[in-house]
Design a protein around this motif. Structure first.
Motif, mmCIF file in Angstrom:
data_model
loop_
_atom_site.group_PDB
_atom_site.id
_atom_site.type_symbol
_atom_site.label_atom_id
_atom_site.label_comp_id
_atom_site.label_asym_id
_atom_site.label_seq_id
_atom_site.Cartn_x
_atom_site.Cartn_y
_atom_site.Cartn_z
ATOM 1 N N LYS A 73 2.402 33.136 -63.763
ATOM 2 C CA LYS A 73 3.187 34.510 -63.788
ATOM 3 C C LYS A 73 2.105 35.270 -64.517
ATOM 4 O O LYS A 73 0.928 35.057 -65.059
ATOM 5 C CB LYS A 73 4.259 33.982 -65.082
ATOM 6 C CG LYS A 73 4.925 33.123 -64.864
ATOM 7 C CD LYS A 73 5.963 33.358 -63.475
ATOM 8 C CE LYS A 73 7.098 32.426 -63.316
ATOM 9 N NZ LYS A 73 7.647 32.460 -62.047
ATOM 10 N N ILE A 75 1.232 39.516 -65.920
ATOM 11 C CA ILE A 75 1.747 40.948 -66.583
ATOM 12 C C ILE A 75 0.420 41.811 -66.456
ATOM 13 O O ILE A 75 -0.667 41.393 -66.955
ATOM 14 C CB ILE A 75 2.182 41.072 -67.983
ATOM 15 C CG1 ILE A 75 3.344 40.249 -68.202
ATOM 16 C CG2 ILE A 75 2.415 42.448 -68.549
ATOM 17 C CD1 ILE A 75 3.556 39.912 -70.121
ATOM 18 N N THR A 106 5.358 31.244 -70.119
ATOM 19 C CA THR A 106 6.238 32.187 -69.542
ATOM 20 C C THR A 106 7.241 32.674 -70.444
ATOM 21 O O THR A 106 7.618 33.732 -70.401
ATOM 22 C CB THR A 106 7.079 31.639 -68.465
ATOM 23 O OG1 THR A 106 5.997 30.866 -67.462
ATOM 24 C CG2 THR A 106 7.882 32.102 -67.761
ATOM 25 N N HIS A 110 7.905 36.784 -71.467
ATOM 26 C CA HIS A 110 9.133 37.419 -71.302
ATOM 27 C C HIS A 110 9.425 38.008 -72.744
ATOM 28 O O HIS A 110 10.183 39.056 -72.833
ATOM 29 C CB HIS A 110 10.148 36.319 -70.756
ATOM 30 C CG HIS A 110 9.981 36.211 -69.454
ATOM 31 N ND1 HIS A 110 10.358 37.101 -68.366
ATOM 32 C CD2 HIS A 110 9.868 35.217 -68.668
ATOM 33 C CE1 HIS A 110 10.235 36.621 -67.187
ATOM 34 N NE2 HIS A 110 9.843 35.491 -67.124
ATOM 35 N N GLY A 115 5.497 44.277 -70.596
ATOM 36 C CA GLY A 115 5.700 44.856 -69.272
ATOM 37 C C GLY A 115 6.222 43.433 -68.471
ATOM 38 O O GLY A 115 6.791 42.563 -69.085
ATOM 39 N N GLN A 116 6.527 43.851 -67.486
ATOM 40 C CA GLN A 116 7.571 43.270 -66.184
ATOM 41 C C GLN A 116 6.473 41.895 -66.123
ATOM 42 O O GLN A 116 5.335 41.961 -65.718
ATOM 43 C CB GLN A 116 7.578 44.044 -65.047
ATOM 44 C CG GLN A 116 8.578 43.064 -63.988
ATOM 45 C CD GLN A 116 8.739 43.750 -62.822
ATOM 46 O OE1 GLN A 116 8.425 45.122 -62.712
ATOM 47 N NE2 GLN A 116 9.311 43.160 -61.958
ATOM 48 N N VAL A 117 6.962 40.909 -66.220
ATOM 49 C CA VAL A 117 6.461 39.302 -65.929
ATOM 50 C C VAL A 117 6.834 39.184 -64.431
ATOM 51 O O VAL A 117 7.963 39.430 -63.803
ATOM 52 C CB VAL A 117 7.333 38.247 -66.617
ATOM 53 C CG1 VAL A 117 6.502 36.758 -66.399
ATOM 54 C CG2 VAL A 117 6.904 38.688 -68.080
ATOM 55 N N ARG A 118 5.843 38.975 -63.425
ATOM 56 C CA ARG A 118 6.124 38.462 -62.308
ATOM 57 C C ARG A 118 5.335 37.243 -61.714
ATOM 58 O O ARG A 118 4.739 36.696 -62.352
ATOM 59 C CB ARG A 118 5.082 39.970 -61.445
ATOM 60 C CG ARG A 118 5.567 40.945 -61.558
ATOM 61 C CD ARG A 118 4.306 41.839 -60.959
ATOM 62 N NE ARG A 118 4.528 43.266 -61.518
ATOM 63 C CZ ARG A 118 4.866 44.247 -60.905
ATOM 64 N NH1 ARG A 118 5.656 44.359 -59.775
ATOM 65 N NH2 ARG A 118 5.024 45.488 -61.406
#
Length: 118
Positions: A73, A75, A106, A110, A115-118
């Motif tokens: 994952k 950010i 992870t 979160h 920021g957004q976790v991709r």
């Protein structure tokens, strides 16, 4: 806030002198490799598969390996600023990525608010 080895909440902390790349890694790791040669570090971190890594955003074989691994994952973060004694803070010229692998990483990502976790 300034980070020193004493303030890192870890059971073990390897310095440049210790050469963490040659040390055995156990449990959850935090890795911020030398930016001059991150490839071997990225591959060791990926093989260890349990932790967080702060690394430059670059077009490289090691970055593609991290990107393509379904376990990772990320950010994307703004370029960090570094305090320099008696000078204005200096900003790194390119963004960095916080990589995570494993359930603990992870969850931390979160919950971080970074920021957004991709």
């Amino acid at each position: 806030f300034p980070v020193t080895i004493a303030s890192v909440p870890a059971n073990k902390c390897f310095t440049q002198k210790d050469d963490g790349l040659t040390q055995p890694w156990e449990g959850f790791v935090w890795m911020n490799p030398p930016y001059s040669n991150p490839g071997p570090w990225a591959h060791k971190w990926l093989n260890h598969a349990n932790g967080l890594a702060l690394m430059l955003f670059t077009k490289s074989k090691w970055q593609v390996a991290l990107w393509n691994d379904p376990r990772t994952k990320l950010i994307q973060l703004e370029p960090p600023k570094f305090d320099v004694l008696n000078e204005k803070p200096k900003q790194l010229g390119f963004p960095v990525i916080l990589w995570g692998i494993g359930d603990k990483a992870t969850e931390a990502m979160h919950n971080s608010g970074l920021g957004q976790v991709r």
